[in-house]
Design a protein around this motif. Structure first.
Motif, short mmCIF file in Angstrom:
data_model
loop_
_atom_site.label_atom_id
_atom_site.label_comp_id
_atom_site.label_asym_id
_atom_site.label_seq_id
_atom_site.Cartn_x
_atom_site.Cartn_y
_atom_site.Cartn_z
N GLY A 65 0.81 -1.21 0.00
CA GLY A 65 0.00 0.00 0.00
C GLY A 65 0.84 1.25 0.00
O GLY A 65 2.07 1.21 0.00
N GLN A 66 0.15 2.38 0.01
CA GLN A 66 0.80 3.68 0.00
C GLN A 66 0.93 4.21 1.43
O GLN A 66 0.05 4.00 2.27
N VAL A 67 2.04 4.86 1.72
CA VAL A 67 2.23 5.47 3.04
C VAL A 67 1.20 6.57 3.23
O VAL A 67 1.09 7.48 2.40
N VAL A 68 0.43 6.48 4.30
CA VAL A 68 -0.62 7.47 4.56
C VAL A 68 -0.44 8.19 5.89
O VAL A 68 -1.18 9.12 6.19
N THR A 69 0.53 7.76 6.69
CA THR A 69 0.78 8.44 7.96
C THR A 69 2.23 8.27 8.38
O THR A 69 2.87 7.26 8.05
N ASN A 70 2.75 9.24 9.08
CA ASN A 70 4.09 9.16 9.65
C ASN A 70 4.05 8.85 11.14
O ASN A 70 5.08 8.86 11.80
N ALA A 71 2.86 8.61 11.66
CA ALA A 71 2.69 8.41 13.09
C ALA A 71 2.37 6.96 13.43
O ALA A 71 1.41 6.39 12.91
N SER A 72 3.16 6.36 14.30
CA SER A 72 2.86 5.02 14.78
C SER A 72 1.90 5.13 15.98
O SER A 72 1.54 6.22 16.40
N GLY A 73 1.51 4.00 16.53
CA GLY A 73 0.54 3.98 17.61
C GLY A 73 0.94 4.83 18.80
O GLY A 73 2.06 4.70 19.31
N GLY A 74 0.03 5.70 19.25
CA GLY A 74 0.30 6.57 20.38
C GLY A 74 0.93 7.89 20.00
O GLY A 74 1.10 8.77 20.85
N TYR A 75 1.25 8.05 18.71
CA TYR A 75 1.89 9.27 18.24
C TYR A 75 1.01 10.06 17.27
O TYR A 75 1.47 10.98 16.61
N SER A 76 -0.26 9.67 17.20
CA SER A 76 -1.23 10.40 16.39
C SER A 76 -2.28 10.99 17.32
O SER A 76 -2.71 10.36 18.29
N PHE A 77 -2.72 12.20 17.01
CA PHE A 77 -3.77 12.82 17.82
C PHE A 77 -5.10 12.10 17.66
O PHE A 77 -5.98 12.25 18.51
N HIS A 78 -5.24 11.29 16.61
CA HIS A 78 -6.44 10.46 16.47
C HIS A 78 -6.56 9.50 17.66
O HIS A 78 -7.67 9.14 18.05
N ASN A 79 -5.43 9.06 18.20
CA ASN A 79 -5.44 8.08 19.29
C ASN A 79 -6.01 8.65 20.59
O ASN A 79 -6.28 7.89 21.53
N PHE A 80 -6.20 9.97 20.64
CA PHE A 80 -6.66 10.61 21.87
C PHE A 80 -7.98 11.36 21.68
O PHE A 80 -8.40 12.13 22.54
N GLY A 81 -8.63 11.11 20.55
CA GLY A 81 -9.96 11.67 20.33
C GLY A 81 -10.00 13.16 20.09
O GLY A 81 -11.02 13.80 20.36
N VAL A 82 -8.90 13.73 19.56
CA VAL A 82 -8.88 15.17 19.32
C VAL A 82 -8.62 15.49 17.85
O VAL A 82 -8.27 16.62 17.50
#
Length: 229
Positions: A65-82
Protein backbone atom coordinates in the motif's frame (compact mmCIF):
# COMPACT_ATOMS: atom_id res chain seq x y z
CA UNK A 1 -31.70 11.86 -3.49
CA UNK A 2 -32.31 15.03 -1.46
CA UNK A 3 -29.82 15.19 1.38
CA UNK A 4 -31.15 16.50 4.69
CA UNK A 5 -29.00 17.73 7.56
CA UNK A 6 -30.35 14.91 9.73
CA UNK A 7 -29.24 12.34 7.16
CA UNK A 8 -25.82 13.95 6.70
CA UNK A 9 -25.27 14.04 10.47
CA UNK A 10 -26.23 10.37 10.76
CA UNK A 11 -23.54 9.40 8.23
CA UNK A 12 -20.85 10.59 10.67
CA UNK A 13 -22.47 9.53 13.96
CA UNK A 14 -20.32 6.43 14.53
CA UNK A 15 -17.08 8.28 13.80
CA UNK A 16 -17.93 10.94 16.40
CA UNK A 17 -18.05 8.37 19.19
CA UNK A 18 -15.04 8.53 21.52
CA UNK A 19 -14.03 12.07 20.59
CA UNK A 20 -13.27 14.49 23.40
CA UNK A 21 -16.69 16.12 24.02
CA UNK A 22 -15.59 19.61 23.02
CA UNK A 23 -13.97 18.26 19.84
CA UNK A 24 -17.13 16.32 19.07
CA UNK A 25 -19.19 19.50 19.46
CA UNK A 26 -16.82 21.42 17.18
CA UNK A 27 -17.00 18.61 14.60
CA UNK A 28 -20.80 18.66 14.69
CA UNK A 29 -20.65 22.42 14.04
CA UNK A 30 -18.26 21.75 11.13
CA UNK A 31 -20.78 19.38 9.54
CA UNK A 32 -23.71 21.74 10.16
CA UNK A 33 -22.00 24.88 8.88
CA UNK A 34 -20.62 23.12 5.82
CA UNK A 35 -24.11 21.80 5.03
CA UNK A 36 -25.50 25.33 5.38
CA UNK A 37 -23.18 26.44 2.55
CA UNK A 38 -24.39 23.59 0.35
CA UNK A 39 -21.44 21.29 1.08
CA UNK A 40 -22.39 18.00 2.76
CA UNK A 41 -19.39 16.29 4.34
CA UNK A 42 -18.81 13.03 6.15
CA UNK A 43 -16.32 12.28 8.92
CA UNK A 44 -14.30 9.30 7.74
CA UNK A 45 -12.10 8.93 10.82
CA UNK A 46 -12.33 10.02 14.44
CA UNK A 47 -10.93 8.13 17.39
CA UNK A 48 -8.39 5.52 16.28
CA UNK A 49 -7.00 2.88 18.62
CA UNK A 50 -3.25 2.39 19.02
CA UNK A 51 -3.54 -1.01 17.32
CA UNK A 52 -5.39 0.54 14.38
CA UNK A 53 -2.75 3.26 14.18
CA UNK A 54 0.03 0.69 14.03
CA UNK A 55 -1.80 -1.16 11.24
CA UNK A 56 -2.09 2.07 9.28
CA UNK A 57 1.56 2.94 9.94
CA UNK A 58 2.62 -0.45 8.56
CA UNK A 59 0.92 0.33 5.23
CA UNK A 60 3.57 1.18 2.66
CA UNK A 61 6.27 -0.03 5.02
CA UNK A 62 6.01 -3.63 6.20
CA UNK A 63 2.68 -4.10 4.39
CA UNK A 64 1.53 -3.35 0.83
CA UNK A 65 0.00 0.00 0.00
CA UNK A 66 0.80 3.68 0.00
CA UNK A 67 2.23 5.47 3.04
CA UNK A 68 -0.62 7.47 4.56
CA UNK A 69 0.78 8.44 7.96
CA UNK A 70 4.09 9.16 9.65
CA UNK A 71 2.69 8.41 13.09
CA UNK A 72 2.86 5.02 14.78
CA UNK A 73 0.54 3.98 17.61
CA UNK A 74 0.30 6.57 20.38
CA UNK A 75 1.89 9.27 18.24
CA UNK A 76 -1.23 10.40 16.39
CA UNK A 77 -3.77 12.82 17.82
CA UNK A 78 -6.44 10.46 16.47
CA UNK A 79 -5.44 8.08 19.29
CA UNK A 80 -6.66 10.61 21.87
CA UNK A 81 -9.96 11.67 20.33
CA UNK A 82 -8.88 15.17 19.32
CA UNK A 83 -8.58 14.71 15.54
CA UNK A 84 -10.91 13.90 12.65
CA UNK A 85 -10.65 13.30 8.90
CA UNK A 86 -13.35 14.33 6.45
CA UNK A 87 -14.47 13.81 2.86
CA UNK A 88 -17.10 15.40 0.63
CA UNK A 89 -20.41 13.51 0.57
CA UNK A 90 -21.73 13.20 -2.98
CA UNK A 91 -25.37 13.77 -4.00
CA UNK A 92 -26.20 10.03 -3.99
CA UNK A 93 -25.72 10.09 -0.19
CA UNK A 94 -23.38 7.09 -0.28
CA UNK A 95 -20.27 7.95 -2.27
CA UNK A 96 -17.55 10.28 -1.01
CA UNK A 97 -14.92 12.36 -2.75
CA UNK A 98 -11.49 13.70 -1.87
CA UNK A 99 -11.45 15.96 -4.92
CA UNK A 100 -10.08 19.22 -3.54
CA UNK A 101 -11.16 21.16 -6.65
CA UNK A 102 -14.81 20.01 -6.68
CA UNK A 103 -17.42 22.80 -6.74
CA UNK A 104 -20.57 20.92 -5.85
CA UNK A 105 -22.49 23.98 -4.65
CA UNK A 106 -21.63 25.86 -7.87
CA UNK A 107 -20.39 29.03 -6.18
CA UNK A 108 -17.13 29.07 -8.14
CA UNK A 109 -15.15 28.17 -5.04
CA UNK A 110 -13.58 24.83 -4.18
CA UNK A 111 -15.83 23.03 -1.68
CA UNK A 112 -12.80 21.54 0.06
CA UNK A 113 -11.23 24.88 0.88
CA UNK A 114 -14.57 26.27 2.05
CA UNK A 115 -14.76 23.42 4.57
CA UNK A 116 -11.17 24.15 5.59
CA UNK A 117 -12.07 27.80 6.24
CA UNK A 118 -15.03 26.74 8.38
CA UNK A 119 -12.84 24.31 10.33
CA UNK A 120 -10.20 26.93 11.03
CA UNK A 121 -12.85 29.40 12.19
CA UNK A 122 -13.98 26.77 14.71
CA UNK A 123 -10.44 26.47 16.05
CA UNK A 124 -9.19 23.40 14.20
CA UNK A 125 -5.66 23.06 12.87
CA UNK A 126 -5.64 21.80 9.27
CA UNK A 127 -3.20 19.11 8.14
CA UNK A 128 -2.96 20.76 4.73
CA UNK A 129 -0.90 23.53 6.29
CA UNK A 130 1.82 21.13 7.37
CA UNK A 131 5.09 21.23 5.44
CA UNK A 132 6.63 17.83 6.21
CA UNK A 133 3.58 15.63 5.57
CA UNK A 134 0.50 17.39 4.20
CA UNK A 135 -2.70 15.66 5.34
CA UNK A 136 -5.51 17.35 3.41
CA UNK A 137 -8.52 15.58 5.06
CA UNK A 138 -7.18 16.08 8.59
CA UNK A 139 -8.37 18.45 11.32
CA UNK A 140 -7.10 18.44 14.90
CA UNK A 141 -7.67 20.42 18.08
CA UNK A 142 -4.75 19.70 20.41
CA UNK A 143 -5.14 22.50 23.00
CA UNK A 144 -1.40 23.07 22.87
CA UNK A 145 -0.60 19.58 24.17
CA UNK A 146 1.79 17.17 22.47
CA UNK A 147 1.11 13.48 21.90
CA UNK A 148 3.72 12.79 24.59
CA UNK A 149 1.66 14.78 27.07
CA UNK A 150 -1.52 12.97 26.04
CA UNK A 151 0.26 9.62 26.46
CA UNK A 152 1.25 10.77 29.97
CA UNK A 153 -2.42 11.34 30.78
CA UNK A 154 -2.63 15.11 30.45
CA UNK A 155 -5.84 16.61 29.06
CA UNK A 156 -7.11 20.13 28.23
CA UNK A 157 -7.93 22.38 31.16
CA UNK A 158 -11.42 23.65 31.86
CA UNK A 159 -10.26 27.14 30.83
CA UNK A 160 -9.08 25.82 27.46
CA UNK A 161 -12.34 23.95 26.93
CA UNK A 162 -14.40 27.03 27.78
CA UNK A 163 -12.35 29.13 25.35
CA UNK A 164 -13.07 26.71 22.52
CA UNK A 165 -16.74 26.40 23.43
CA UNK A 166 -17.05 30.18 23.38
CA UNK A 167 -15.34 30.32 20.00
CA UNK A 168 -17.70 27.72 18.53
CA UNK A 169 -20.51 30.14 19.20
CA UNK A 170 -24.28 30.02 19.06
CA UNK A 171 -26.03 27.05 20.61
CA UNK A 172 -22.97 25.70 22.42
CA UNK A 173 -23.93 27.05 25.82
CA UNK A 174 -26.70 24.44 25.90
CA UNK A 175 -23.95 21.86 26.36
CA UNK A 176 -22.48 23.62 29.40
CA UNK A 177 -25.34 23.22 31.87
CA UNK A 178 -24.73 22.78 35.58
CA UNK A 179 -24.97 19.21 36.84
CA UNK A 180 -25.83 18.23 40.41
CA UNK A 181 -23.30 15.76 41.84
CA UNK A 182 -23.57 13.45 44.83
CA UNK A 183 -20.86 11.31 46.40
CA UNK A 184 -22.08 8.44 48.61
CA UNK A 185 -25.48 10.11 48.67
CA UNK A 186 -24.14 13.50 49.81
CA UNK A 187 -24.50 16.48 47.49
CA UNK A 188 -21.25 18.28 46.71
CA UNK A 189 -20.37 21.28 44.56
CA UNK A 190 -22.10 21.33 41.17
CA UNK A 191 -20.26 20.08 38.12
CA UNK A 192 -20.54 21.23 34.50
CA UNK A 193 -22.18 19.15 31.77
CA UNK A 194 -20.38 19.47 28.44
CA UNK A 195 -21.36 17.25 25.53
CA UNK A 196 -22.60 14.42 27.74
CA UNK A 197 -19.64 14.45 30.13
CA UNK A 198 -19.82 15.86 33.67
CA UNK A 199 -16.71 17.71 34.85
CA UNK A 200 -16.47 17.90 38.65
CA UNK A 201 -14.16 19.99 40.89
CA UNK A 202 -11.55 17.56 42.16
CA UNK A 203 -11.27 19.19 45.59
CA UNK A 204 -15.01 18.77 46.18
CA UNK A 205 -14.71 15.05 45.43
CA UNK A 206 -11.62 14.75 47.64
CA UNK A 207 -13.32 16.46 50.57
CA UNK A 208 -16.40 14.26 50.19
CA UNK A 209 -14.28 11.10 50.26
CA UNK A 210 -11.92 12.45 52.97
CA UNK A 211 -8.97 12.21 50.59
CA UNK A 212 -5.99 14.52 50.34
CA UNK A 213 -5.95 16.59 47.15
CA UNK A 214 -2.49 17.21 45.76
CA UNK A 215 -1.07 19.22 42.89
CA UNK A 216 2.33 18.78 41.25
CA UNK A 217 2.91 22.06 39.44
CA UNK A 218 6.05 20.85 37.69
CA UNK A 219 4.32 17.88 36.07
CA UNK A 220 0.87 19.55 36.06
CA UNK A 221 -0.61 16.51 37.80
CA UNK A 222 -3.48 16.37 40.29
CA UNK A 223 -3.80 13.52 42.76
CA UNK A 224 -6.15 12.04 45.38
CA UNK A 225 -4.53 10.05 48.18
CA UNK A 226 -5.52 8.45 51.45
CA UNK A 227 -4.79 10.95 54.25
CA UNK A 228 -3.43 8.14 56.41
CA UNK A 229 -0.59 7.73 53.90
Amino acid sequence: MTLTLEYVMSKSAKKLEGLLPVVRTATERLIQRSFATGIPIVITQGLRTVAEQNELYAQGRSKPGQVVTNASGGYSFHNFGVAVDFALLLPDGRSVSWDTSRDGNADRKADWMQVVSIGKALGFEWGGDWTSFRDLPHFQMTFGLSTAQYRAGKRPSQAQIRTVMKRIGEGVEERMDKAAVTVNGKKIEDGVLIGGTVFVPLRAVGDALDLQVGWDNQNKTASLTDKSK
